[in-house]
Design a protein around this motif. Structure first.
Motif, PDB file in Angstrom:
ATOM      1  N   LEU A  20       0.823  -1.212   0.000  1.00 26.16           N
ATOM      2  CA  LEU A  20       0.000   0.000   0.000  1.00 26.16           C
ATOM      3  C   LEU A  20       0.855   1.260   0.000  1.00 26.16           C
ATOM      4  O   LEU A  20       0.503   2.256  -0.639  1.00 26.16           O
ATOM      5  CB  LEU A  20      -0.940  -0.005   1.208  1.00 26.16           C
ATOM      6  CG  LEU A  20      -2.065  -1.034   1.154  1.00 26.16           C
ATOM      7  CD1 LEU A  20      -2.839  -1.024   2.460  1.00 26.16           C
ATOM      8  CD2 LEU A  20      -2.985  -0.767  -0.015  1.00 26.16           C
ATOM      9  N   ALA A  21       1.975   1.227   0.699  1.00 22.22           N
ATOM     10  CA  ALA A  21       2.860   2.390   0.716  1.00 22.22           C
ATOM     11  C   ALA A  21       3.445   2.649  -0.671  1.00 22.22           C
ATOM     12  O   ALA A  21       3.540   3.808  -1.094  1.00 22.22           O
ATOM     13  CB  ALA A  21       3.975   2.175   1.732  1.00 22.22           C
ATOM     14  N   ASN A  22       3.801   1.609  -1.385  1.00 24.65           N
ATOM     15  CA  ASN A  22       4.309   1.788  -2.745  1.00 24.65           C
ATOM     16  C   ASN A  22       3.222   2.290  -3.691  1.00 24.65           C
ATOM     17  O   ASN A  22       3.489   3.112  -4.564  1.00 24.65           O
ATOM     18  CB  ASN A  22       4.902   0.485  -3.281  1.00 24.65           C
ATOM     19  CG  ASN A  22       6.220   0.161  -2.632  1.00 24.65           C
ATOM     20  OD1 ASN A  22       6.918   1.040  -2.155  1.00 24.65           O
ATOM     21  ND2 ASN A  22       6.556  -1.110  -2.601  1.00 24.65           N
ATOM     22  N   LYS A  23       1.999   1.796  -3.517  1.00 31.61           N
ATOM     23  CA  LYS A  23       0.897   2.232  -4.375  1.00 31.61           C
ATOM     24  C   LYS A  23       0.567   3.706  -4.174  1.00 31.61           C
ATOM     25  O   LYS A  23       0.276   4.417  -5.122  1.00 31.61           O
ATOM     26  CB  LYS A  23      -0.361   1.411  -4.091  1.00 31.61           C
ATOM     27  CG  LYS A  23      -0.419   0.122  -4.813  1.00 31.61           C
ATOM     28  CD  LYS A  23      -0.581   0.373  -6.285  1.00 31.61           C
ATOM     29  CE  LYS A  23      -1.060  -0.868  -6.960  1.00 31.61           C
ATOM     30  NZ  LYS A  23      -1.023  -0.765  -8.392  1.00 31.61           N
ATOM     31  N   PHE A  24       0.553   4.152  -2.919  1.00 27.77           N
ATOM     32  CA  PHE A  24       0.182   5.534  -2.598  1.00 27.77           C
ATOM     33  C   PHE A  24       1.372   6.458  -2.451  1.00 27.77           C
ATOM     34  O   PHE A  24       1.215   7.611  -2.066  1.00 27.77           O
ATOM     35  CB  PHE A  24      -0.664   5.575  -1.326  1.00 27.77           C
ATOM     36  CG  PHE A  24      -1.995   4.903  -1.476  1.00 27.77           C
ATOM     37  CD1 PHE A  24      -2.866   5.283  -2.477  1.00 27.77           C
ATOM     38  CD2 PHE A  24      -2.369   3.893  -0.621  1.00 27.77           C
ATOM     39  CE1 PHE A  24      -4.095   4.674  -2.622  1.00 27.77           C
ATOM     40  CE2 PHE A  24      -3.593   3.269  -0.747  1.00 27.77           C
ATOM     41  CZ  PHE A  24      -4.461   3.654  -1.757  1.00 27.77           C
ATOM     42  N   MET A  26       3.893   6.516  -0.241  1.00 24.95           N
ATOM     43  CA  MET A  26       4.022   6.945   1.150  1.00 24.95           C
ATOM     44  C   MET A  26       5.102   6.102   1.818  1.00 24.95           C
ATOM     45  O   MET A  26       5.597   5.134   1.250  1.00 24.95           O
ATOM     46  CB  MET A  26       2.700   6.757   1.902  1.00 24.95           C
ATOM     47  CG  MET A  26       1.552   7.560   1.389  1.00 24.95           C
ATOM     48  SD  MET A  26       0.005   7.109   2.169  1.00 24.95           S
ATOM     49  CE  MET A  26       0.320   7.478   3.873  1.00 24.95           C
ATOM     50  N   ARG A  27       5.422   6.467   3.054  1.00 24.76           N
ATOM     51  CA  ARG A  27       6.339   5.644   3.840  1.00 24.76           C
ATOM     52  C   ARG A  27       5.560   4.499   4.486  1.00 24.76           C
ATOM     53  O   ARG A  27       4.392   4.648   4.845  1.00 24.76           O
ATOM     54  CB  ARG A  27       7.011   6.474   4.916  1.00 24.76           C
ATOM     55  CG  ARG A  27       7.976   7.492   4.343  1.00 24.76           C
ATOM     56  CD  ARG A  27       8.807   8.147   5.388  1.00 24.76           C
ATOM     57  NE  ARG A  27       8.097   8.309   6.648  1.00 24.76           N
ATOM     58  CZ  ARG A  27       8.435   9.165   7.590  1.00 24.76           C
ATOM     59  NH1 ARG A  27       9.474   9.937   7.410  1.00 24.76           N
ATOM     60  NH2 ARG A  27       7.746   9.256   8.693  1.00 24.76           N
ATOM     61  N   THR A  28       6.234   3.383   4.651  1.00 27.55           N
ATOM     62  CA  THR A  28       5.598   2.205   5.231  1.00 27.55           C
ATOM     63  C   THR A  28       5.181   2.444   6.671  1.00 27.55           C
ATOM     64  O   THR A  28       4.130   1.971   7.107  1.00 27.55           O
ATOM     65  CB  THR A  28       6.552   1.004   5.152  1.00 27.55           C
ATOM     66  OG1 THR A  28       6.993   0.859   3.807  1.00 27.55           O
ATOM     67  CG2 THR A  28       5.878  -0.268   5.572  1.00 27.55           C
ATOM     68  N   SER A  29       5.965   3.202   7.408  1.00 29.09           N
ATOM     69  CA  SER A  29       5.636   3.457   8.806  1.00 29.09           C
ATOM     70  C   SER A  29       4.337   4.250   8.939  1.00 29.09           C
ATOM     71  O   SER A  29       3.565   4.022   9.871  1.00 29.09           O
ATOM     72  CB  SER A  29       6.775   4.197   9.496  1.00 29.09           C
ATOM     73  OG  SER A  29       6.995   5.449   8.872  1.00 29.09           O
ATOM     74  N   LYS A  30       4.068   5.146   8.010  1.00 29.85           N
ATOM     75  CA  LYS A  30       2.811   5.910   8.046  1.00 29.85           C
ATOM     76  C   LYS A  30       1.608   5.005   7.814  1.00 29.85           C
ATOM     77  O   LYS A  30       0.576   5.152   8.462  1.00 29.85           O
ATOM     78  CB  LYS A  30       2.824   7.020   6.987  1.00 29.85           C
ATOM     79  CG  LYS A  30       3.868   8.065   7.192  1.00 29.85           C
ATOM     80  CD  LYS A  30       3.453   9.022   8.252  1.00 29.85           C
ATOM     81  CE  LYS A  30       4.494  10.137   8.322  1.00 29.85           C
ATOM     82  NZ  LYS A  30       4.189  11.094   9.335  1.00 29.85           N
ATOM     83  N   VAL A  31       1.747   4.051   6.908  1.00 32.69           N
ATOM     84  CA  VAL A  31       0.645   3.121   6.639  1.00 32.69           C
ATOM     85  C   VAL A  31       0.406   2.229   7.847  1.00 32.69           C
ATOM     86  O   VAL A  31      -0.740   1.980   8.228  1.00 32.69           O
ATOM     87  CB  VAL A  31       0.946   2.279   5.383  1.00 32.69           C
ATOM     88  CG1 VAL A  31      -0.111   1.225   5.149  1.00 32.69           C
ATOM     89  CG2 VAL A  31       1.078   3.174   4.164  1.00 32.69           C
ATOM     90  N   ARG A  32       1.470   1.768   8.476  1.00 30.14           N
ATOM     91  CA  ARG A  32       1.323   0.933   9.669  1.00 30.14           C
ATOM     92  C   ARG A  32       0.655   1.711  10.800  1.00 30.14           C
ATOM     93  O   ARG A  32      -0.227   1.182  11.496  1.00 30.14           O
ATOM     94  CB  ARG A  32       2.679   0.421  10.122  1.00 30.14           C
ATOM     95  CG  ARG A  32       3.224  -0.644   9.219  1.00 30.14           C
ATOM     96  CD  ARG A  32       4.554  -1.149   9.703  1.00 30.14           C
ATOM     97  NE  ARG A  32       5.080  -2.142   8.772  1.00 30.14           N
ATOM     98  CZ  ARG A  32       6.342  -2.332   8.537  1.00 30.14           C
ATOM     99  NH1 ARG A  32       7.249  -1.626   9.185  1.00 30.14           N
ATOM    100  NH2 ARG A  32       6.739  -3.240   7.674  1.00 30.14           N
TER     101      ARG A  32
END
Length: 73
Positions: A20-24, A26-32
């Motif tokens: 999801l972070a790659n799709k949007f 964004m950083r992975t930590s923000k998605v988590r």
């Protein structure tokens, strides 16, 4: 003991947050963090979404592997 548990869950996290972070973009930590905070607010619905997304991504990668094998013949 706690560090082994954390390491296990980090290795087996299904890659949903990273996908999801790659799709949007964004950083992975923000998605988590979004999943953590929203699970408190929505009484666990995002956790259900996370596991469903993990299943879909797993099936998707499996289908890609199978598709490549068919075309290699």
């Amino acid at each position: 003991m706690f560090q082994r548990i954390v390491t296990f869950f980090e290795q087996q996290s299904f890659g949903v947050s990273a996908y999801l972070a790659n799709k949007f973009n964004m950083r992975t930590s923000k998605v988590r963090l979004f999943f953590i905070y929203s699970s408190f607010l929505a009484v666990g619905f995002p956790i259900l979404f996370y596991f469903l997304a993990a299943i879909v991504l797993d099936i998707r990668t499996y289908m890609k592997k199978v598709r490549l094998r068919v075309w290699d013949i």
